[in-house]
Enzyme design. Structure first.
Site, PDB file in Angstrom:
ATOM      1  N   ASP A   1     -62.512 -59.558  14.486  1.00  0.00           N
ATOM      2  CA  ASP A   1     -63.083 -59.203  15.792  1.00  0.00           C
ATOM      3  C   ASP A   1     -63.589 -57.764  15.870  1.00  0.00           C
ATOM      4  O   ASP A   1     -63.756 -57.230  16.962  1.00  0.00           O
ATOM      5  CB  ASP A   1     -62.051 -59.444  16.893  1.00  0.00           C
ATOM      6  CG  ASP A   1     -60.932 -58.419  16.886  1.00  0.00           C
ATOM      7  OD1 ASP A   1     -60.687 -57.823  15.825  1.00  0.00           O
ATOM      8  OD2 ASP A   1     -60.314 -58.214  17.936  1.00  0.00           O
ATOM      9  N   GLU A   2     -63.832 -57.141  14.724  1.00  0.00           N
ATOM     10  CA  GLU A   2     -64.167 -55.717  14.756  1.00  0.00           C
ATOM     11  C   GLU A   2     -65.121 -55.358  13.623  1.00  0.00           C
ATOM     12  O   GLU A   2     -64.955 -55.828  12.499  1.00  0.00           O
ATOM     13  CB  GLU A   2     -62.864 -54.932  14.576  1.00  0.00           C
ATOM     14  CG  GLU A   2     -62.841 -53.613  15.287  1.00  0.00           C
ATOM     15  CD  GLU A   2     -61.474 -52.966  15.193  1.00  0.00           C
ATOM     16  OE1 GLU A   2     -60.651 -53.197  16.089  1.00  0.00           O
ATOM     17  OE2 GLU A   2     -61.234 -52.240  14.225  1.00  0.00           O
TER      18      GLU A   2
END
Length: 367
Positions: free
Chosen positions: A115-116
């Site tokens: 998610d990054e």
DNA sequence: TCTGGGGTCCTAGGACCC
DNA sequence: TCTGGGGTCCTAGGACCC
């Protein structure tokens, strides 16, 4: 991405928007339709077992439920919060979508997990504010999800900045803003200063990033060693010259499992053996699917008192075969004194190389 | 009724070699 | 009585991150 797993779930269950929702658990159940066609969600307070929260919505965080927290503990804080099981395939799909959307605007991306990402925007002409808006819109179009962006001179500051206005935040920061905007933050906000270092900093009376920036370097060196002290001080001043890493080969592949109840090495010998073999098979499947072989075979045990031990052995030839892994892992296991019940068992293959052989050999290398 | 699962990186010490 | 200096490879543990 903002509260990523939970946000993906809310795409499926929009009636939960605005409610405290927690994703996690091994026993947690997917919602069921009741007689009237209404979805019935499991409540956190009813959870029994060893899971932790992987993600919580901002409403759940307001009640004190954060990722990593045991679900039983979380259930006492927020018994009425909705509990959803994790659906990793969906998260991987949305991860792929948001990364692809960003890549169309800015192709220099460092993957930092599901998610990054870090994005190098330095070659783009538009101003930062415009770029941030473009990126967020592209992500929203591709996924229906919001993200938070920090635009700064380096990775360290971007990580800090991206966290400053969550959710759906945009934060621009220059090096000269560090004293005003970064120094008031707790030192533990810096990526690389974790709970242990934070506790030791507190013992030295160092609480904020500003404290760290102005701390006596000799004192830091005494406590943390030369290199970590120097890194900390640079970080506190917002200095970071790490490049973006766009390609990274995996170093190891592992599988581990925490048992629902601790396993006695003698009384549960058979079940332990089966779990052990199953882990080896899963690691072998992962290696084959991803096209890697490895020479270093390791195991991990966590006892009922949370003491964790590892053993590893290096083979002369790299493998992705379940039977070879199982044998080597078994040799490792013999080197551990099993004096207590076992909470967790894990198998890891390291020293990875790309596999040269293809499809036909995959079958042969499995059991 | 504590404390998941999948990773990376660093350090320290030992074996071994020239 | 005294035991170098590099270098590599390997293991185990631990901190940290998502």
């Amino acid at each position: 991405m903002d509260a990523f797993f939970a946000s993906v779930e809310l795409l499926s269950y929009p009636e939960l928007i605005g409610q405290p929702v927690v994703v996690g658990g091994r026993n947690s159940e997917a919602p069921l339709l009741d007689a009237t066609g209404q979805r019935q969600f499991a409540r956190l307070g009813h959870y029994v077992g060893r899971g932790v929260a992987t993600t919580s919505t901002y409403e759940a965080r307001a009640l004190g439920v954060f990722s990593g927290m045991g679900l039983m503990q979380a259930g006492r804080l927020a018994p009425d919060a909705v509990l959803l099981p994790a659906n990793f395939d969906a998260y991987k799909e949305y991860s792929r979508r948001f990364k692809q959307a960003v890549a169309r605007i800015a192709p220099c991306i460092e993957d930092r997990g599901i998610d990054e990402i870090y994005i190098d925007l330095s070659a783009l002409k538009a101003d930062s504010q415009t770029l941030a808006a473009q990126l967020k819109q592209a992500v929203r179009d591709a996924t229906g999800l919001s993200c938070s962006i920090g635009i700064t001179p380096n990775k360290l500051l971007s990580k800090l900045a991206s966290d400053m206005n969550k959710p759906d935040g945009t934060t621009l920061l220059r090096l000269e803003d560090v004293p005003d905007r970064i120094w008031p933050l707790p030192a533990g906000k810096i990526n690389g200063i974790g709970p242990k270092a934070t506790a030791r900093l507190h013992q030295l009376g160092i609480v904020t990033v500003g404290d760290l920036a102005t701390a006596d370097i000799a004192l830091l060196q005494e406590t943390f060693g030369l290199s970590y002290a120097a890194w900390m001080r640079d970080a506190a001043h917002g200095h970071d010259n790490r490049p973006l890493i766009m390609e990274r080969a995996p170093k190891s592949i592992s599988r581990e499992t925490t048992f629902e109840t601790d396993m006695h090495p003698k009384r549960h010998r058979e079940a332990l053996g089966q779990a052990f073999t199953a882990l080896c098979v899963r690691v072998a499947e992962d290696l084959n699917r991803k096209g890697y072989v490895g020479r270093n075979i390791g195991i991990k045990l966590r006892f009922d008192n949370f003491e964790t031990v590892t053993r590893a052995t290096t083979l002369t030839q790299a493998t992705a075969g379940a039977a070879v892994i199982r044998h080597a892992a078994g040799q490792c296991l013999k080197r551990i004194v099993l004096g207590r019940s076992i909470r967790l068992l894990g198998v890891r293959v390291g020293h990875l190389e790309e596999a040269e052989l293809e499809a036909g050999d995959v079958q042969a290398s499995l059991f």
